[in-house]
Design a protein around this motif. Structure first.
Motif, short mmCIF file in Angstrom:
data_model
loop_
_atom_site.label_atom_id
_atom_site.label_comp_id
_atom_site.label_asym_id
_atom_site.label_seq_id
_atom_site.Cartn_x
_atom_site.Cartn_y
_atom_site.Cartn_z
N ASN A 169 28.83 -113.66 -15.81
CA ASN A 169 29.12 -112.23 -15.73
C ASN A 169 29.03 -111.78 -14.27
O ASN A 169 27.95 -111.79 -13.68
N LEU A 170 30.16 -111.38 -13.71
CA LEU A 170 30.22 -110.97 -12.30
C LEU A 170 30.16 -109.46 -12.14
O LEU A 170 30.18 -108.96 -11.01
N SER A 171 30.11 -108.74 -13.24
CA SER A 171 30.21 -107.28 -13.17
C SER A 171 28.83 -106.65 -13.03
O SER A 171 27.80 -107.34 -12.95
N THR A 172 28.80 -105.33 -13.03
CA THR A 172 27.54 -104.58 -12.93
C THR A 172 27.12 -104.02 -14.27
O THR A 172 26.27 -103.13 -14.35
N ARG A 173 27.71 -104.55 -15.36
CA ARG A 173 27.37 -104.07 -16.71
C ARG A 173 27.30 -105.24 -17.67
O ARG A 173 27.85 -106.32 -17.41
N ASP A 174 26.60 -105.03 -18.76
CA ASP A 174 26.58 -106.03 -19.82
C ASP A 174 27.95 -106.06 -20.49
O ASP A 174 28.60 -105.03 -20.66
N ARG A 186 27.08 -111.43 -26.31
CA ARG A 186 26.90 -110.39 -25.29
C ARG A 186 26.22 -111.02 -24.09
O ARG A 186 25.19 -111.70 -24.22
N LEU A 187 26.80 -110.81 -22.92
CA LEU A 187 26.32 -111.44 -21.69
C LEU A 187 25.83 -110.36 -20.73
O LEU A 187 26.58 -109.47 -20.34
N ARG A 188 24.57 -110.48 -20.36
CA ARG A 188 23.97 -109.49 -19.46
C ARG A 188 24.55 -109.64 -18.05
O ARG A 188 24.99 -110.72 -17.65
N ARG A 189 24.56 -108.56 -17.30
CA ARG A 189 25.13 -108.58 -15.95
C ARG A 189 24.36 -109.57 -15.07
O ARG A 189 23.14 -109.68 -15.13
#
Length: 365
Positions: A167-172, A199-202
């Motif tokens: 996960n490269l984003s700033t959100r889950d 579900r993948l955490r940020r």
């Protein structure tokens, strides 16, 4: 150059004439397709190559030197080298837009956000045409960018791989994994990814075991192709191309193995020459296939079956004829004592399968 000459003439007050012809437009059937000169097919380990494609025909570029009145000159270039330059430019843009990403993530985003070309095999295009805009907006990255599933023997065959989703984003993110089949090939291939939804955490990663099985009897040798789609729910998914080839494991990867002298004295100037053919070129599924070696080992043994050591080791061996000088020295460099010795040659294929083994006996006088 013609436009420059006209401008020079007009500025000097000279009379300038131009001949005008009629043009006719015609459709280009090759537009948006992979160029014939682009290499296709799988890597030696069965991984899909190329991983993506980029424009490489009639690209406008500057030429060295100047034209009339010092005007710059331009031309066009063709080739996979030009396409590589386009991808390099896309990589630079992506690195500038996503400064926090490491090289592995940048590579994954470039390959996995490519847009697939219609009616084009996976083995020719990989994931598709590079799309730097989509890469800059992606929130996930997956390793590997393409899968090396292997060569399937028939019904009941099974292969395993592991996907690493990051996960490269700033959100889950809620993530979903799907399997796309573009060509069934010689037999039905089934994929199982567990879990397929999670579900993948940020900032976190998750390893997903992937199981590949052949569900039916094999008819022919045509490869099965497709892509694994991994994406956040509601977003454009990433694409990891895959291909499964069919057939028996590569065998007989050593041929015409011989020694020029079977009895000789130790000599650096006049050694016995070991000659062998390693790997081979095969014609399968309507295509020429390079069957290379991951490794070629030559070891020395004495008459009592004791291994004296490794004489030579080659890696990433392409098909061809190879020669080695057998000087009558041990792996440590000392002259061998009088007696009988054995050379054992082992050829390890790049794909899963048994190694090919040969042995030769010689005598030191």
């Amino acid at each position: 150059a013609t436009a420059g000459a006209i401008l020079v003439g007009l500025r000097s007050g000279a009379s300038v004439g131009v001949a005008v012809g009629r043009v006719r437009s015609a459709p280009n059937p090759g537009r948006g397709q992979v160029a014939p000169f682009s290499s296709t097919g799988l890597a030696f380990d069965g991984r899909v190559k190329p991983e993506l494609v980029a424009p490489g025909v009639a690209l406008t570029t500057s030429e060295p030197g100047t034209g009339t009145a010092g005007a710059p000159t331009y031309g066009t270039v063709n080739g996979s080298s030009a396409a590589a330059a386009v991808v390099a430019g896309a990589a630079a843009l992506l690195a500038q837009a996503r400064t926090a990403l490491d090289a592995s993530a940048l590579r994954s985003l470039l390959a996995e956000t490519a847009r697939p070309l219609a009616a084009t095999p996976v083995t020719a295009q990989g994931a598709g045409r590079v799309d730097p805009g989509a890469a800059s907006a992606a929130e996930l990255a997956v390793e590997p960018a393409s899968l090396a599933v292997g060569r399937a023997g028939g019904s009941g065959w099974e292969g395993r791989q592991t996907l690493v989703v990051r996960n490269l984003s700033t959100r889950d993110l809620p993530v979903r994994i799907r399997i796309e089949h573009s060509s069934e090939g010689a037999a039905a291939v089934r994929f199982s990814a567990r879990p397929a939804r999670f579900r993948l955490r940020r900032g976190h990663t998750m390893q997903i075991p992937l199981r590949v099985t052949v569900a039916g009897s094999r008819v022919g040798t045509a490869p099965a192709e497709g892509a694994i789609l991994v994406g956040a729910v509601g977003d454009q998914p990433l694409r990891m191309p895959w291909a499964v080839t069919f057939g028996a494991p590569h065998r007989d990867l050593l041929r015409r193995v011989s020694l020029s002298l079977s009895s000789f004295r130790p000599s650096d100037q006049k050694p016995s020459v070991l000659t062998l053919e390693a790997g081979k070129l095969a014609h399968t599924a309507g295509h020429d296939e390079v069957q290379a070696l991951e490794r070629l080992d030559i070891t020395l043994w004495n008459a009592r079956g004791v291994r004296l050591g490794l004489l030579a080791r080659l890696r990433d061996v392409l098909p061809g004829t190879y020669e080695f000088g057998i000087t009558g020295r041990s792996p440590a460099g000392a002259p061998l004592d009088h007696g009988v010795y054995q050379l054992r040659i082992v050829a390890v294929p790049t794909s899963k399968g048994p190694a090919t083994r040969r042995s030769l006996t010689f005598r030191i006088r």
